[in-house]
Scaffold this active site. Structure first.
Site, PDB file in Angstrom:
ATOM      1  CB  SER A 174      -0.853   0.015   1.272  1.00 59.54           C
ATOM      2  OG  SER A 174      -1.434   1.281   1.472  1.00 59.54           O
ATOM      3  CE1 TYR A 227      -3.809  -2.141   5.490  1.00 57.33           C
ATOM      4  CE2 TYR A 227      -2.891  -0.015   4.877  1.00 57.33           C
ATOM      5  CZ  TYR A 227      -3.540  -1.183   4.528  1.00 57.33           C
ATOM      6  OH  TYR A 227      -3.907  -1.399   3.215  1.00 57.33           O
TER       7      TYR A 227
HETATM    8  N1  LIG Z   1      -8.772  -0.882  -1.133  1.00 57.03           N
HETATM    9  C1  LIG Z   1      -7.767  -0.040  -0.992  1.00 57.03           C
HETATM   10  O1  LIG Z   1      -7.950   1.184  -1.095  1.00 57.03           O
HETATM   11  C2  LIG Z   1      -6.388  -0.544  -0.738  1.00 57.03           C
HETATM   12  C3  LIG Z   1      -5.331   0.376  -0.829  1.00 57.03           C
HETATM   13  C4  LIG Z   1      -4.041  -0.089  -0.589  1.00 57.03           C
HETATM   14  C5  LIG Z   1      -3.809  -1.408  -0.296  1.00 57.03           C
HETATM   15  N2  LIG Z   1      -4.860  -2.281  -0.223  1.00 57.03           N
HETATM   16  C6  LIG Z   1      -4.564  -3.681   0.089  1.00 57.03           C
HETATM   17  O2  LIG Z   1      -5.096  -4.526  -0.903  1.00 57.03           O
HETATM   18  C7  LIG Z   1      -5.452  -5.780  -0.329  1.00 57.03           C
HETATM   19  C8  LIG Z   1      -6.900  -6.107  -0.658  1.00 57.03           C
HETATM   20  O3  LIG Z   1      -7.698  -5.071  -0.128  1.00 57.03           O
HETATM   21  P1  LIG Z   1      -9.252  -4.909  -0.499  1.00 57.03           P
HETATM   22  O4  LIG Z   1      -9.557  -3.480  -0.343  1.00 57.03           O
HETATM   23  O5  LIG Z   1      -9.557  -5.594  -1.772  1.00 57.03           O
HETATM   24  O6  LIG Z   1      -9.876  -5.719   0.756  1.00 57.03           O
HETATM   25  P2  LIG Z   1     -11.353  -6.306   0.974  1.00 57.03           P
HETATM   26  O7  LIG Z   1     -12.288  -5.675   0.023  1.00 57.03           O
HETATM   27  O8  LIG Z   1     -11.618  -6.203   2.434  1.00 57.03           O
HETATM   28  O9  LIG Z   1     -11.158  -7.856   0.616  1.00 57.03           O
HETATM   29  C9  LIG Z   1     -10.319  -8.622   1.430  1.00 57.03           C
HETATM   30  C10 LIG Z   1     -10.277 -10.053   0.964  1.00 57.03           C
HETATM   31  O10 LIG Z   1      -9.462 -10.792   1.882  1.00 57.03           O
HETATM   32  C11 LIG Z   1     -10.229 -11.833   2.514  1.00 57.03           C
HETATM   33  N3  LIG Z   1      -9.766 -11.912   3.899  1.00 57.03           N
HETATM   34  C12 LIG Z   1      -9.766 -10.932   4.831  1.00 57.03           C
HETATM   35  N4  LIG Z   1      -9.260 -11.385   5.986  1.00 57.03           N
HETATM   36  C13 LIG Z   1      -8.920 -12.681   5.786  1.00 57.03           C
HETATM   37  C14 LIG Z   1      -8.347 -13.694   6.595  1.00 57.03           C
HETATM   38  N5  LIG Z   1      -8.033 -13.469   7.885  1.00 57.03           N
HETATM   39  N6  LIG Z   1      -8.122 -14.910   6.059  1.00 57.03           N
HETATM   40  C15 LIG Z   1      -8.447 -15.168   4.768  1.00 57.03           C
HETATM   41  N7  LIG Z   1      -8.988 -14.252   3.956  1.00 57.03           N
HETATM   42  C16 LIG Z   1      -9.245 -13.030   4.450  1.00 57.03           C
HETATM   43  C17 LIG Z   1     -11.682 -11.406   2.348  1.00 57.03           C
HETATM   44  O11 LIG Z   1     -12.573 -12.503   2.329  1.00 57.03           O
HETATM   45  P3  LIG Z   1     -13.262 -13.045   3.692  1.00 57.03           P
HETATM   46  O12 LIG Z   1     -13.781 -11.854   4.422  1.00 57.03           O
HETATM   47  O13 LIG Z   1     -14.289 -14.003   3.216  1.00 57.03           O
HETATM   48  O14 LIG Z   1     -12.169 -13.762   4.430  1.00 57.03           O
HETATM   49  C18 LIG Z   1     -11.617 -10.738   0.959  1.00 57.03           C
HETATM   50  O15 LIG Z   1     -11.631 -11.737  -0.050  1.00 57.03           O
HETATM   51  C19 LIG Z   1      -5.182  -5.660   1.176  1.00 57.03           C
HETATM   52  O16 LIG Z   1      -3.915  -6.201   1.475  1.00 57.03           O
HETATM   53  C20 LIG Z   1      -5.167  -4.156   1.397  1.00 57.03           C
HETATM   54  O17 LIG Z   1      -4.392  -3.786   2.500  1.00 57.03           O
HETATM   55  C21 LIG Z   1      -6.146  -1.881  -0.427  1.00 57.03           C
END
Ligand SMILES: NC(=O)c1ccc[n+]([C@@H]2O[C@H](COP(=O)([O-])OP(=O)(O)OC[C@H]3O[C@@H](n4cnc5c(N)ncnc54)[C@H](OP(=O)(O)O)[C@@H]3O)[C@@H](O)[C@H]2O)c1
Length: 252
Positions: free
Chosen positions: A142, A155
């Protein structure tokens, strides 16, 4: 020439591949010809994704990657299913937004275990399979791993550590022809980001700090991840690409 730009018959494991960025990566990989094993906690989201994709090249492993025993289960089940792996995407991530003084040690463990230990353990334990396939890893970091943001210190620490893990593994495993890269998104429209972006004032502030004047789509990230996994990126390792609409180069 053509095989440089696809992922035909590559076997890929995507953690957190049912929602947001991970879901877009899974979809992109399937379109590019890969077989994908998706890891998440809730099977219902996977079944929805599967019905959208309409492909038998996708399968699901149910696991909570914050737990050491579930990480072992993922390793064993992947070995049983394929006994091979070309691509590992360490995408799973979560956050608890607080001021540093407010964190409990349980919250510290939860964020570290989910965001960082899972990536370290999966990379380490899939080493032999990745070596055999001359495969590659992409870690989803990130921009919070590059600079101070309001996301909370823990984080930010995990995301910075993922970038350093990327560099260390890339250096160690280059001789095995395993490439390791990272991607650093700024705000991307996902369920995780919506928890803060639903606040209109906050959203407008984010846009004001983003030269491209929009937040990213999950597909903006999945495109960068797919490229890094392709033979076309064969000479790229140890790098971190920001997918941020210009956020990290926006001074005054
Ligand atoms: N969105 C942003 O703006 C952003 C920006 C920078 C970086 N990121 C990074 O990108 C990545 C994905 O983010 P996102 O925004 O797509 O997140 P999200 O929408 O919350 O999706 C998270 C995914 O991870 C799974 N997950 C969460 N906790 C888990 C656990 N303990 N064990 C197994 N699976 C788990 C969830 O499924 P379940 O709930 O079914 O487990 C879901 O499939 C993360 O590493 C985040 O830090 C995101």
């Amino acid at each position: 020439m053509t095989n440089r730009w696809n992922l035909k018959n590559k076997k890929a494991l995507v953690t957190g591949g049912t929602k947001g960025i991970g879901k877009a990566i899974t979809q992109e990989f399937i379109e590019l010809g890969a077989d994908v094993l998706v890891v998440a906690r809730n099977e219902a989201d996977f079944l929805t994704l599967k019905s959208e994709i309409k492909s038998d090249k996708i399968d699901f492993l149910q696991a909570d990657l914050s737990k050491a025993e579930d990480i072992q289960k993922v390793i064993e089940q992947t070995e049983n299913k394929w006994n091979a792996l070309d691509i590992l995407v360490n995408n799973v991530g979560m956050n608890i937004r607080k001021k540093t003084l407010e964190y409990s040690s349980e919250e510290y463990d939860q964020i570290l275990n989910t965001n960082l230990r899972s990536a370290f353990e999966l990379s380490k334990q899939f080493y032999l399979l990745l070596k055999a396939s001359q495969g590659n890893i992409v870690n989803i970091s990130s921009v919070a791993g590059l600079m101070h943001l309001r996301t909370g210190s823990i984080y930010g620490m995990t995301k910075a550590a993922l970038i350093q893990l990327t560099k260390n593994l890339a250096g160690e495993w280059a001789e095995d022809n395993i490439r390791v890269n990272a991607v650093s998104p700024w705000y991307i429209n996902t369920p995780l980001a919506q928890t803060v972006l639903k606040n209109k004032d906050y959203y407008n502030e984010v846009i004001s700090r983003t030269p491209i004047k929009r937040i990213g789509n999950p597909e903006d990230v999945s495109a960068a991840v797919a490229f890094l996994c392709m033979p076309a990126a064969a000479h790229i390792t140890g790098q971190c690409i920001s997918v941020d609409g210009g956020f990290t180069i926006y001074g005054f």
